[in-house]
Design an enzyme around this catalytic site. Structure first.
Site, PDB file in Angstrom:
ATOM      1  N   TYR A 178     -37.001 -36.070  16.612  1.00 41.68           N
ATOM      2  CA  TYR A 178     -35.362 -35.490  16.673  1.00 41.68           C
ATOM      3  C   TYR A 178     -34.967 -35.814  17.945  1.00 41.68           C
ATOM      4  O   TYR A 178     -33.885 -36.067  17.985  1.00 41.68           O
ATOM      5  CB  TYR A 178     -35.786 -34.058  16.281  1.00 41.68           C
ATOM      6  N   HIS A 209     -44.390 -29.542  13.777  1.00 41.11           N
ATOM      7  CA  HIS A 209     -42.949 -29.339  14.041  1.00 41.11           C
ATOM      8  C   HIS A 209     -42.673 -29.598  15.368  1.00 41.11           C
ATOM      9  O   HIS A 209     -41.843 -30.329  15.706  1.00 41.11           O
ATOM     10  CB  HIS A 209     -42.589 -27.990  13.562  1.00 41.11           C
ATOM     11  N   HIS A 233     -46.430 -37.558   4.859  1.00 42.33           N
ATOM     12  CA  HIS A 233     -47.116 -36.633   3.977  1.00 42.33           C
ATOM     13  C   HIS A 233     -47.523 -37.302   2.789  1.00 42.33           C
ATOM     14  O   HIS A 233     -48.465 -37.387   2.182  1.00 42.33           O
ATOM     15  CB  HIS A 233     -46.497 -35.148   3.535  1.00 42.33           C
ATOM     16  N   ARG A 288     -39.842 -25.130   9.545  1.00 43.05           N
ATOM     17  CA  ARG A 288     -39.836 -24.823  11.217  1.00 43.05           C
ATOM     18  C   ARG A 288     -41.160 -23.892  11.720  1.00 43.05           C
ATOM     19  O   ARG A 288     -41.503 -23.820  12.842  1.00 43.05           O
ATOM     20  CB  ARG A 288     -38.534 -24.168  11.601  1.00 43.05           C
ATOM     21  N   HIS A 297     -52.331  -0.741   8.537  1.00 42.05           N
ATOM     22  CA  HIS A 297     -51.668  -1.275   7.178  1.00 42.05           C
ATOM     23  C   HIS A 297     -52.214  -2.374   6.433  1.00 42.05           C
ATOM     24  O   HIS A 297     -52.316  -2.761   5.476  1.00 42.05           O
ATOM     25  CB  HIS A 297     -50.335  -0.595   6.870  1.00 42.05           C
ATOM     26  N   SER A 353     -41.125 -37.477   8.358  1.00 45.22           N
ATOM     27  CA  SER A 353     -42.507 -36.574   8.048  1.00 45.22           C
ATOM     28  C   SER A 353     -42.675 -36.503   6.635  1.00 45.22           C
ATOM     29  O   SER A 353     -44.104 -36.573   6.313  1.00 45.22           O
ATOM     30  CB  SER A 353     -42.039 -35.013   8.323  1.00 45.22           C
TER      31      SER A 353
END
Length: 452
Positions: A330, A322, A357, A315, A35, A353
């Protein structure tokens, strides 16, 4: 070091380490279901018809069958000059961090006080990174006539080498220090593992990764073909839907009404650009290199299309980036600022981050236009301080709401960037006459240009 170990024992979350396992990419698993394969085939058929439309229109206009890829050649202008700066950055990243680590490990093995060699090694790496991986690629893309895509390759590789070298040092220095305190064996990992790490599709260094038994070269060729097919489709998308609309924007007076019309007219090309970029780069490109290197962990992304909030989307959209942000920004900030400062740490991680960018877009497009940065921070601020998600937040209605916000937000970003690109061409900032009627327009569209 004892303080660090005791603190990490009090906070088990800080002991988390990336675990690599052998698994397929999610889309490859879904394509085994008939499918989903049919839905995929329908999407491919739409792209084929889309390209046929562009070819037929060119035939009607020019009287012959041609595939006009002028936008493609413009975007990759100066591509033949890209290998030289890439080779400089690659050789530096390959040789300097490893050699400095090797000399530093030998020095602290014999010296009683390792502070001096540690400081010297840090200064050497700081100067080298700033010069070769900092100023050199920036100067190259500004001083040479590269197209936007060629600039993106250089700046992306700059960021990749910086993240790779940081991960390598971050993962190898603590074990050497622990071995020194425990009088164990102190030596860097084998050079071959570092060389492999520089090419494999992950930013987390390990001496060993799960490997596939052999290379399926047909699978490699298929993924590279899909990648270049996505590039051609994106070029056709810009040619048919973006350039005709936004290149003539200077011929009409700007108003809020025209902005709304631009945003809604850009929704379809924006979502196609998003999906083609995701499938071409995050799926096809990474899977092709992973297959050639027999890299078995293909978790380059997760089911971001099922997200019900933007934090969940961030995430799952790009797992490779990440993971690097989570383990090296982090967790390390959380250790420095303590666990109670989690909202501040989370916000700081997203700011870093978003800034990177924006930095990439600045150098690729040639002007400073921080709408993405502002939008990203506002979204994150709205998600950091919300309450813990409940089971109802995963309902289909929330997914519809997320997709609506994603499409409108990306269409707005797509429209504003396109308008600013042509504004830089048709209406340079130094030629704008300031007046009360265009103050808001200058605020909204007035990017700071880096182009000569």
């Amino acid at each position: 070091m004892l303080i660090l170990q005791s603190h990490r024992k009090k906070h088990p979350r800080l002991q988390k380490k990336k675990v690599f396992i052998e698994c397929k990419s999610l889309i490859d698993e879904l394509l085994e279901v008939q499918h989903f394969r049919t839905i995929y085939n329908i999407f491919v058929a739409i792209l084929i018809i889309f390209i046929l439309r562009a070819v037929i229109v060119d035939f009607i206009d020019n009287g012959c069958f041609v595939l006009d890829l002028e936008i493609f050649t413009f975007s990759f202008g100066g591509l033949h000059m890209v290998p030289l700066p890439w080779l400089v950055m690659f050789l530096y990243t390959l040789l300097t961090p490893y050699k400095v680590l090797q000399i530093w490990a030998d020095s602290i093995k014999t010296l009683q006080f390792p502070t001096l060699p540690t400081v010297i090694a840090a200064v050497v790496l700081l100067i080298g990174h700033t010069t070769v991986l900092g100023f050199f690629p920036v100067y190259t893309v500004i001083s040479q006539p590269f197209g936007p895509a060629s600039r993106f390759i250089i700046i992306f590789e700059q960021c990749r080498f910086l993240m790779k070298s940081h991960s390598f040092l971050r993962e190898t220095v603590p074990p050497i220090l622990r071995a020194r305190s425990d009088h164990g064996k102190m030596q860097p990992p084998p050079f071959s593992t570092y060389l492999y790490f520089l090419f494999c599709p992950t930013f987390i260094y390990r001496e060993h990764y799960p490997r596939t038994p052999y290379v399926r070269w047909r699978y490699v060729i298929e993924n590279f073909t899909k990648f270049f097919g996505c590039l051609i489709s994106i070029a056709m998308l810009f040619k048919c839907y973006t350039i005709p609309v936004f290149s003539n924007a200077n011929k009409h007076p700007f108003s809020f009404k025209t902005l709304v019309l631009y945003v809604f007219s850009a929704t379809v090309p924006a979502i196609y650009f998003l999906l083609l970029s995701f499938y071409g780069f995050l799926h096809s490109w990474h899977n092709a290199f992973a297959e050639m290197l027999r890299f078995a962990d293909r978790t380059f992304y997760k089911d971001w299309w099922n997200a019900t909030s933007f934090p969940a989307f961030f995430r799952t959209w790009n797992v490779i980036v990440h993971d690097w942000l989570y383990y090296y920004i982090y967790q390390d900030l959380l250790w420095v600022l303590k666990a109670k400062a989690r909202p501040v740490v989370l916000l700081s991680t997203f700011i870093i981050s978003a800034a990177v960018h924006e930095y990439v877009m600045l150098l690729c497009f040639g002007y400073f236009y921080p709408f993405l940065f502002i939008l990203w921070i506002l979204i994150v601020l709205g998600g950091i301080f919300q309450s813990t998600p409940t089971r109802g937040n995963k309902s289909p209605n929330n997914n519809v709401q997320f997709w609506t916000c994603l499409l409108l937000g990306f269409a707005l970003q797509f429209s504003l960037q396109s308008l600013e690109w042509y504004a830089q061409i048709h209406c340079p900032v130094e030629k704008v006459r300031m007046g009360p009627s265009n103050l808001w327009s200058l605020y909204l569209f007035g990017g700071i240009s880096l182009r000569a």
